[in-house]
Every structure is written in C-alpha cells, then in structure tokens.
Design a protein around this motif. Structure first.
Motif, short mmCIF file in Angstrom:
data_model
loop_
_atom_site.label_atom_id
_atom_site.label_comp_id
_atom_site.label_asym_id
_atom_site.label_seq_id
_atom_site.Cartn_x
_atom_site.Cartn_y
_atom_site.Cartn_z
N VAL A 23 34.76 -36.61 -13.11
CA VAL A 23 33.31 -36.41 -13.17
C VAL A 23 32.57 -37.99 -13.37
CG1 VAL A 23 31.16 -35.33 -14.27
CG2 VAL A 23 33.46 -34.32 -14.11
N PHE A 24 33.55 -38.66 -13.98
CA PHE A 24 31.92 -40.26 -13.90
C PHE A 24 32.40 -40.97 -12.91
CE2 PHE A 24 30.78 -39.66 -18.96
CZ PHE A 24 29.91 -38.30 -18.38
N GLY A 25 32.12 -41.76 -12.54
CA GLY A 25 32.29 -43.01 -11.96
C GLY A 25 30.87 -43.66 -12.03
N GLU A 132 41.63 -39.73 -0.02
CA GLU A 132 41.76 -39.84 -0.87
C GLU A 132 42.70 -39.45 -1.68
OE1 GLU A 132 41.51 -42.83 -3.72
OE2 GLU A 132 39.75 -42.42 -5.28
N GLY A 133 42.79 -38.18 -0.75
CA GLY A 133 44.24 -37.30 -2.12
C GLY A 133 45.18 -37.68 -1.10
N ALA A 134 44.83 -37.90 0.41
CA ALA A 134 46.18 -38.10 0.54
C ALA A 134 47.43 -39.49 0.39
CB ALA A 134 46.01 -38.89 2.21
N HIS A 140 39.62 -36.21 -5.52
CA HIS A 140 39.58 -36.19 -6.48
C HIS A 140 37.73 -36.72 -6.01
CE1 HIS A 140 42.37 -38.65 -7.10
NE2 HIS A 140 40.76 -39.80 -7.49
N ALA A 141 36.95 -36.74 -6.43
CA ALA A 141 35.35 -37.38 -5.94
C ALA A 141 35.30 -38.78 -6.37
CB ALA A 141 34.63 -36.42 -5.34
N VAL A 155 29.94 -36.06 -10.91
CA VAL A 155 30.85 -35.09 -9.73
C VAL A 155 30.39 -33.83 -10.00
CG1 VAL A 155 33.05 -34.12 -8.46
CG2 VAL A 155 32.79 -36.60 -8.69
N GLY A 156 30.14 -33.19 -9.27
CA GLY A 156 30.12 -31.44 -9.56
C GLY A 156 30.70 -30.32 -8.72
N GLU A 157 30.38 -29.30 -8.50
CA GLU A 157 31.03 -28.68 -7.39
C GLU A 157 31.05 -28.41 -5.97
OE1 GLU A 157 33.70 -26.06 -9.10
OE2 GLU A 157 32.90 -25.95 -10.82
N ASP A 158 31.84 -28.72 -5.28
CA ASP A 158 31.97 -28.46 -3.72
C ASP A 158 31.62 -29.33 -3.30
OD1 ASP A 158 33.43 -26.55 -3.66
OD2 ASP A 158 31.36 -24.93 -4.28
N TRP A 159 31.71 -31.07 -3.99
CA TRP A 159 31.61 -32.05 -3.46
C TRP A 159 30.04 -32.64 -3.03
CZ3 TRP A 159 36.27 -33.83 -3.49
CH2 TRP A 159 37.28 -32.95 -3.09
N ASP A 160 28.97 -31.95 -4.17
CA ASP A 160 28.27 -32.26 -4.69
C ASP A 160 27.82 -32.95 -5.85
OD1 ASP A 160 25.32 -31.89 -5.15
OD2 ASP A 160 25.64 -30.24 -6.21
#
Ligand code: HSE
Length: 304
Positions: A23-25, A132-134, A140-141, A155-160
């Motif tokens: 969630v945090f970055g 990133e997933g690859a 993860h965002a 980070v929220g739901e659906d890339w928001d």
C-alpha cells in the motif's frame, strides 16, 4: 505524428515502509533509472541494459519489465513500428529500492509520450504494474506508483492511488552485498496466508499514524511508527544479521527501521542518517554493504 526518441528519468522508491505492505510507497531523491525509447523499423522489442547491475537484468523482452509493457502496448495499440529500449540503470536491481518498478514507470511514461496515448495516472499505474508483475510474479503498484508520481503513495483498489507530498526527512538505505535470484517472488512466497488479529490491529494503528504524519509533515511521527508485524518477521530470515542491523539503526538514533520493499536492504528514517548508516553497516559484520543517503522526492517520472 509520433516522436522518434524519448528519454525519461524515473526515481527509485521504498515500498511497504514497515506496516504498509503493498500500500505505501515513497519516491527517493538522487537515485533513479533512465530509459531511452526509440522507434524501430523492425517489429517487436529489442532491449539493451547498461549501468549498475546490468548483468543481472534479462534483455529478453518476455522476462523484463520494460519488455512486458512494450509487448502489451504493441498488442493493444498496434503501432506501425517496433521499439528499441536502452535501460540505463542507476538503481541496483534486486535490492529493494524499486529497481524494476522505476524501469517500468519510465517505460510507461516514455511509450505514453511517444505514441500520444494520453493515459490517466490510473492507467499509467496499471500499465507500469503489469511490467512489474512480469518480473515479481504478481502485479503490485506500490513501487511503480511512487516512481511514477513521486511523493508518498497510498495504493487503493483497481490501480487508484492517493499521492501526498512528502515532508523532508532523512532516509538511509543499506544494501547488503547478497544476491537472491527472483527475490521479490521468493519474498512474497514467504508470507503467511493467515495472520493473528492482534498483529493486524498493530499494523493498522501504525500505518494510520504514518499516513497522518505525512499529511501533518511530521517526519519523527512517520519514522516512529515504522513497525510491522505482518511481513518483517517472516522476511527477516532472508537477511543475514537483520535484527542486529535494525537494532544498530535504532541505537544510533533512527526513529524507525525495516526492510526496504522486498529486501534484502534495510531502510531507516532519522536526522543523523550518516551515523545511522555507519552503525548499520558495522552490524552487517563481514557482509559488505553499500549505503544510500537520501530523502523523499516529490518529483516522479519525467521526460528529460
Ligand atoms: N510490496 C512489494 C513486496 C514490494 O513487499 O513484495 C516489493 O516489490
């Protein structure tokens, strides 16, 4: 009209920041990757990797975060050309400073610019997370969003994502000289599927206070809440001397210290980051390490 060449800089980042797993970055000042994206008359994607740790990054587009993004773009938007990508690494790969995330963010911004795609922030995050997933095994965002947008990220739901300007505080990242193949994938596999309720409560408490500290511009409150019960205890086993190094940081005056992203580096927040970094390096004992003295960057990925 398309642009023939785009150069983009993207900062490194620290994900999780203790209790904020996935969630945090936060974006980092003074450390980043450059991507030079060019149109190619040949179809497909050709990748050349230069710079720090280049030998550890596959140039096969199927296994590379930039390659995965560009292959997806070719399939979706069918441009009339292929791509040559030069990745100039400033962030050592496999260390926990968002190396693949920064390259993914830079590639996303570069191709958005080159093809005039006009993607929203949310679409940029989604596309970069696909890259990133690859390499990480699961999209993860947290790293890509911090690299893309700069500042502190929730980070929220659906890339928001919610982005906040981060206040100025000292960060030191100490990178032990150990290399773990497929590190992020392995670090994620170490995590339990079920967690005790009391640990979840502690994480919610600390994470909430850290987010509040950012909005109140309070670096000390931010650092003092770097406490994680959900991830750190399980991943600590991957990092030699982890508990000694963390204790050394706290004894040297750090407000808080934890694993940087998926590790194996540790980050600490404090005022005297040079002393803290020295103490952490000493506590690594015989294991060589490199210290990065930095602070949050409120600037994200940009064309240069
Ligand atoms: N949130 C991610 C993890 C960051 O801890 O697995 C590493 O890429």
């Amino acid at each position: 009209m398309t642009i023939k060449q785009v150069r983009v800089y993207s900062p490194g980042s620290i994900a999780n920041l203790g209790p904020g797993f996935d969630v945090f970055g936060v974006a980092l000042e003074g450390i980043g990757d450059i991507i030079v994206l060019e149109e190619s008359p040949e179809p497909g994607v050709k990748i050349d990797v230069q710079g720090v740790g280049a030998d550890k990054i596959p140039s096969d587009p199927e296994k590379n975060s930039s390659g995965a993004i560009l292959n997806h773009v070719i399939e979706k938007y069918e441009p009339r050309h292929g791509f040559n990508v030069e990745i100039r690494k400033g962030i050592p790969p496999g260390t926990g400073m968002g190396s693949s995330g920064a390259s993914a963010a830079a590639t996303t911004v570069a191709v958005n610019e080159m093809l005039g795609l006009h993607l929203s922030d949310r679409e940029l995050v989604k596309l970069a997370a696909l890259g990133e997933g690859a390499v990480a095994g699961a999209p993860h965002a947290d790293n890509v969003a911090a690299s893309l947008l700069g500042g502190f990220i929730l980070v929220g739901e659906d890339w928001d994502v919610i982005r906040l300007d981060a206040p100025r505080f000292g960060i030191v990242v100490v990178v032990p000289d150990i290399y773990i193949e497929n590190k992020t994938k392995k670090a994620r596999e170490l995590l339990p599927q079920k967690i005790p309720l009391k640990d979840a409560v502690k994480n919610i408490m600390h994470a909430s206070r850290m987010a509040l500290a950012i909005s109140q511009k309070d670096g000390k409150m931010f650092g003092s809440n770097i406490n994680d019960r959900l991830v750190e205890p399980y991943r600590a086993a991957m990092i030699p001397n982890f508990w000694d190094v963390k204790q050394a940081a706290l004894d040297a005056g750090a407000y808080g210290c934890s694993i940087s992203g998926g590790g194996p580096s540790l980050f600490a927040v404090g005022d005297n980051i040079y002393d803290i970094g020295d103490a952490m390096q000493k506590a690594f004992g015989d294991i060589e390490s490199t210290c990065y003295h930095t602070r949050p960057s409120n600037r994200g990925t940009r064309v240069i």
